[in-house]
Design a protein around this motif. Structure first.
Motif: not given
Length: 432
Positions: A95-103, A105-109, A113-119, A199-204
């Motif tokens: 679950x944690x890994x999935x949330x980290x990957x959601x960061x 698209x949150x950074x690209x846009x 809202x997606x940032x909050x959902x990912x966290x 923020x993309x690279x750190x969360x990947x």
């Protein structure tokens, strides 16, 4: 007094070396969720710049993180009862890994809202790990050393929090315009967009590490609760109540209130020390001093793991709470670098609070340990009230908002001196 269940203790096949291997794996979990949690401390000032947020809006991001603990903790306790500790830990890491990957698209846009959902997703995974790992460590050896063991493994959590500000400072703040200019600098829309994508690279990288740990644990052998103990506990739970245990009933608000203090200090640290009347430095520079705060917590927990073996855990907690109260008064009333160093020093005062409160609160719960652990991890949602401190900072000034932290230290002192004394204690669960 409940008698120990036959077959619930360590078996002949569970050699000390196996417990040490299990402890090492659990220490890696504590390291990672501490690391990920404190990346938020560098992420928040970054997002404040990207989305042009006030203190209330900034701390609301962290509130969403801790609301996840309130939502996920009790379901996590029931999941652990159904699938066991090992599978629950693997699910939590996934679950944690999935949330980290959601960061990504949150950074690209970029999208608030997606940032909050990912966290929120990441925090739900951490909540599951917290519910599973904390009581598991507490029973992974002699019961009289549970406080020391939990404090020691929490030191690895603090090691993660120590390295995270440098990781976040280097890969996020130092690579952005907002992180390398003084407070009050206005960024263009193009600069904010470029900063958001940092923020993309750190969360990947975080997602990859979490996946690796999940595979290692999947392939490992962890000691399990004895089947006899599970059957007996299922029957005993039906006629027992958590509310008969004062140390738990008062321990839940102690965790809740302590988290308000810890998260408020950590999340507002960079904003505080960058103020002209305090240290007047950049956010990237401030992240180094934030590392000192978490370093003090790490040192305190390693030392506390030894100290608690020699002295009464409740008295040790009282001493650390008294120290935290004194330095927070300094942070709330003094100016210049002295105020900054007072805030740094509170890391040492906070160091043993969570593991000591947690271990004291589940003492004597017996078959109610999982439910008690679920309640205590739910109380981590107290960190969501950091938004109250953000509101206080907007209304009365950032430094004055730390009087809320001063009040929190007093409750922990009360719990250490009186509230932590067990009532209706039962024999602790043991591993098979």
């Amino acid at each position: 007094m409940r008698q120990p269940v036959e077959g619930a203790g360590p078996s002949a096949t569970q050699a000390p070396g196996k417990y040490r291997r299990a402890f090492a794996l659990l220490a890696s979990l504590f390291f990672m969720w501490g690391f990920i949690t404190v990346i938020n401390n560098t992420l928040l000032p970054h997002l404040r710049s990207v989305f042009d947020l006030n203190y209330t809006q900034t701390t609301l991001i962290e509130s969403v993180w801790f609301i996840a603990y309130a939502v996920a903790s009790m379901p996590s306790a029931f999941l652990i009862e159904r699938i066991g500790y090992k599978k629950a830990i693997i699910v939590g890491l996934g679950v944690m890994a999935a949330g980290a990957l959601c960061m990504v698209p949150a950074a690209r846009l970029p999208s608030y809202g997606i940032t909050l959902a990912a966290l929120f997703i990441i925090a739900c995974g951490i909540a599951l790990l917290q519910v599973a790992a904390n009581p598991y460590v507490a029973v992974l050896g002699p019961p009289e050393k549970s406080e020391s063991r939990l404090t020691l493994v929490q030191a690895f959590n603090s090691m993660g929090t120590f390295f995270a500000p440098y990781f976040g400072g280097y890969l996020i703040l130092s690579r952005t315009v907002g992180g390398t200019v003084k407070e009050g600098t206005i960024l263009s829309a193009e600069q904010r967009l470029a900063d958001a994508q940092a923020t993309q690279l750190p969360y990947i990288l975080v997602a990859i590490v979490l996946a690796v740990i999940a595979v290692v644990i999947w392939r490992s052998s962890l000691p399990a609760m004895g089947d006899d103990a599970k059957r007996a506990n299922a029957e005993e739970r039906k006629k027992l109540s958590l509310w008969n245990h004062r140390n738990l009933v008062l321990g839940v608000p102690a965790i809740f209130i302590y988290l308000i203090a810890e998260i408020g200090v950590a999340n507002l640290f960079i904003s505080f020390v960058t103020l002209p009347e305090i240290a007047h430095i950049t956010a990237a520079q401030a992240s180094t001093y934030l590392g000192f705060l978490w370093g003090g917590m790490m040192v305190g927990r390693f030392a506390g793991g030894v100290i608690i073996q020699k002295f009464n855990p409740a008295r040790v907690l009282a001493c650390f709470a008294s120290f935290a109260f004194i330095v927070m008064l300094g942070a709330a009333t003094l100016h210049g670098p002295v105020a900054m160093w007072c805030l740094v020093a509170v890391g040492l005062g906070h160091s043993i609070m969570f593991p000591a409160i947690f271990a004291l609160a589940i003492k004597g719960l017996g078959p109610l340990t999982e439910e008690g652990s679920g309640l205590l991890v739910t109380a981590i949602a107290g960190g969501a009230l950091v938004v109250v401190q953000g509101w206080l900072a907007d209304m009365f000034g950032l430094q004055n908002s730390f009087f809320l932290t001063v009040a929190c230290e007093l409750y922990v002192l009360f719990y250490a001196l009186w509230g932590s004394k067990p009532t209706n204690a039962m024999a602790d669960e043991r591993l098979a």
